[in-house]
Enzyme design. Structure first.
Site, short mmCIF file in Angstrom:
data_model
loop_
_atom_site.label_atom_id
_atom_site.label_comp_id
_atom_site.label_asym_id
_atom_site.label_seq_id
_atom_site.Cartn_x
_atom_site.Cartn_y
_atom_site.Cartn_z
N SER A 164 0.56 -1.47 -0.02
CA SER A 164 -0.16 -0.46 0.08
C SER A 164 0.62 1.37 -0.15
CB SER A 164 -0.95 0.05 0.95
OG SER A 164 -0.50 0.09 1.73
N ASP A 222 -3.00 5.86 12.38
CA ASP A 222 -1.83 4.77 11.74
C ASP A 222 -0.76 6.08 11.14
OD1 ASP A 222 -0.40 4.23 9.32
OD2 ASP A 222 -3.06 3.87 8.12
N HIS A 233 1.27 4.99 7.41
CA HIS A 233 1.00 5.82 5.61
C HIS A 233 0.89 7.33 5.82
CE1 HIS A 233 -0.81 1.81 5.49
NE2 HIS A 233 -0.53 1.10 4.63
#
Length: 427
Positions: A161, A406, A409
């Site tokens: 990702s 998070d 990312h």
């Protein structure tokens, strides 16, 4: 005659008062010169307004001089040369006039997971930092020039990702330079393909979080303990890489789910049941050797350029940058500006494994060394402005950053744009 203890002689007091008065007259004269207004005709509020305006003018002058000095410093640097310039030696510089070619409300190819502005992030300073090299000038990403570089070519990003975000960043950086009728996006059996028709070029993303094959490739298995890696198998992935002109690989974060990884190799009659628990670094090395052997045996370096994006650091431990609130990267609004800063979110052993494997390859591989520059960007992560299980975090979840922030990312626009700036410089 001695002055009384604790009191100043009258002559000194008079001198001080006179000096202050003289300074006041000079300041008043400055105001008159700057504004063209007689000070005698002003009341206190107007005088305060002129004082504020004067301070703004002077601050603007200081900023102008700082900008000119910065431009002079840039002029003294050499143009970027991969053989002479280190992309790891530099600093982040704030530039509020920085041009933003896209945002997550205008570029349609950005996943909700990294759409920080759309997900409610209130600040925007994280968008305006630029990575400046110490001794070289890193060229700005030029969409038209990049499209010319990939004219008639296939370009593919391969990884997880984080690599998908770099691909999305790249696509968003070039898409506005292409008329809507001359560009398209499609999903071809799991390969996302952006086409610039006028340039006969494609920019593709292929999902392979471990590069080698695993049981979590097609349908993601959230529980790391149920994942099984085929560390010497790569053909099912690699067949999609043949015929690609520019390949950009990355794999790191999926290997960091535990100290050991269930791994199989060779032919086993009982399939995945024949796994062994390998130390994650050992499994990583075997997998990268499998990848390197395939590259060396199947790709022509005269036809294909190979890049490898180094590990993207995480910022899960706020104590690394002396913030003890234990809320990860939540509420960080500027980078760590300490020169050469390193936290605990990048495993140097993994980087050494990649370097060692690549050093023994016969096919040239160019590193996009994003690790050091990204180390500083504690402010660039999606934090609580992201999604969980397909839904944007609720206000209640956002209020619990220790659990939901998070710090793996990155927001788009954001840090991955700089990674692609490096890619542009190397191409």
């Amino acid at each position: 005659m001695k002055a009384h203890r604790g009191k100043l002689p009258v002559s000194i007091v008079v001198s001080v008062i006179g000096g202050l008065a003289f300074a006041g007259l000079i300041f008043i004269e400055d105001l008159r010169i700057v504004t063209g207004i007689s000070i005698i005709k002003l009341n206190a509020s107007k005088l305060q307004g002129i004082y504020n305006s004067t301070m703004i003018l002077r601050r603007g002058e200081r900023q102008r001089r700082a900008l000119e000095e910065g431009l002079m410093d840039e002029e003294n640097k050499i143009m970027f040369d991969p053989k002479r310039c280190s992309v790891t030696e530099g600093k982040w510089v704030f530039n509020e006039s920085k041009y933003l070619p896209y945002d997550d409300t205008t570029c349609p190819y950005i996943d909700t997971q990294v759409s920080c502005k759309r997900n409610g992030r209130p600040d925007k300073e994280y968008l305006y930092w630029e990575w400046k090299l110490d001794n070289c000038t890193l060229p700005r990403f030029d969409a038209n020039s990049m499209l010319e570089k990939i004219r008639g070519k296939r370009m593919m990003f391969v990884g997880d990702s984080l690599q998908r975000a770099q691909w999305a960043s790249f696509v968003c950086l070039v898409y506005s330079a292409i008329p809507a009728s001359k560009r398209s996006m499609r999903n071809d059996h799991g390969i996302f393909i952006f086409t610039a028709m006028e340039y006969n070029a494609t920019v593709e993303f292929y999902w392979a979080p471990f590069l080698i094959e695993s049981n979590t490739d097609e349908q993601i298995i959230p529980d790391p303990n149920r994942r099984i890696l085929h560390v010497d198998s790569i053909v099912n992935h690699a067949r999609h890489w043949e015929g690609v002109d520019i390949l950009v690989f990355e794999t790191y974060i999926w290997w960091m789910s535990g100290q050991t990884i269930k791994s199989v190799w060779g032919s086993f009659a009982n399939g995945d049941e024949g796994f062994e628990e390998l130390d994650s670094t050992i499994a990583y090395k075997i997998a990268l050797k499998t990848w390197a052997n395939w590259i060396d045996s199947r790709l022509d370096p005269n036809k294909t350029k190979i890049f490898f994006t180094t590990m993207s650091p995480t910022h899960m431990r706020s104590a690394d940058w002396n913030h003890d609130e234990n809320i990860r990267c939540f509420n960080e609004t500027k980078p760590v500006l300490k020169k050469g800063y390193r936290g605990t979110g990048a495993d140097r052993r993994m980087m050494e494994i990649v370097s060692g494997v690549v050093a023994r390859m016969k096919t040239p591989v160019t590193f996009l060394n994003v690790t050091q520059l990204s180390e500083h960007r504690i402010d660039g992560h999606v934090s609580v402005y992201t999604e969980s299980q397909g839904r944007v975090l609720t206000d209640e979840q956002k209020a619990d950053p220790e659990q939901y922030a998070d710090c793996i990312h990155w927001c788009l626009p954001g840090v991955p744009d700089t990674w692609n700036q490096l890619l542009y410089a190397y191409l």
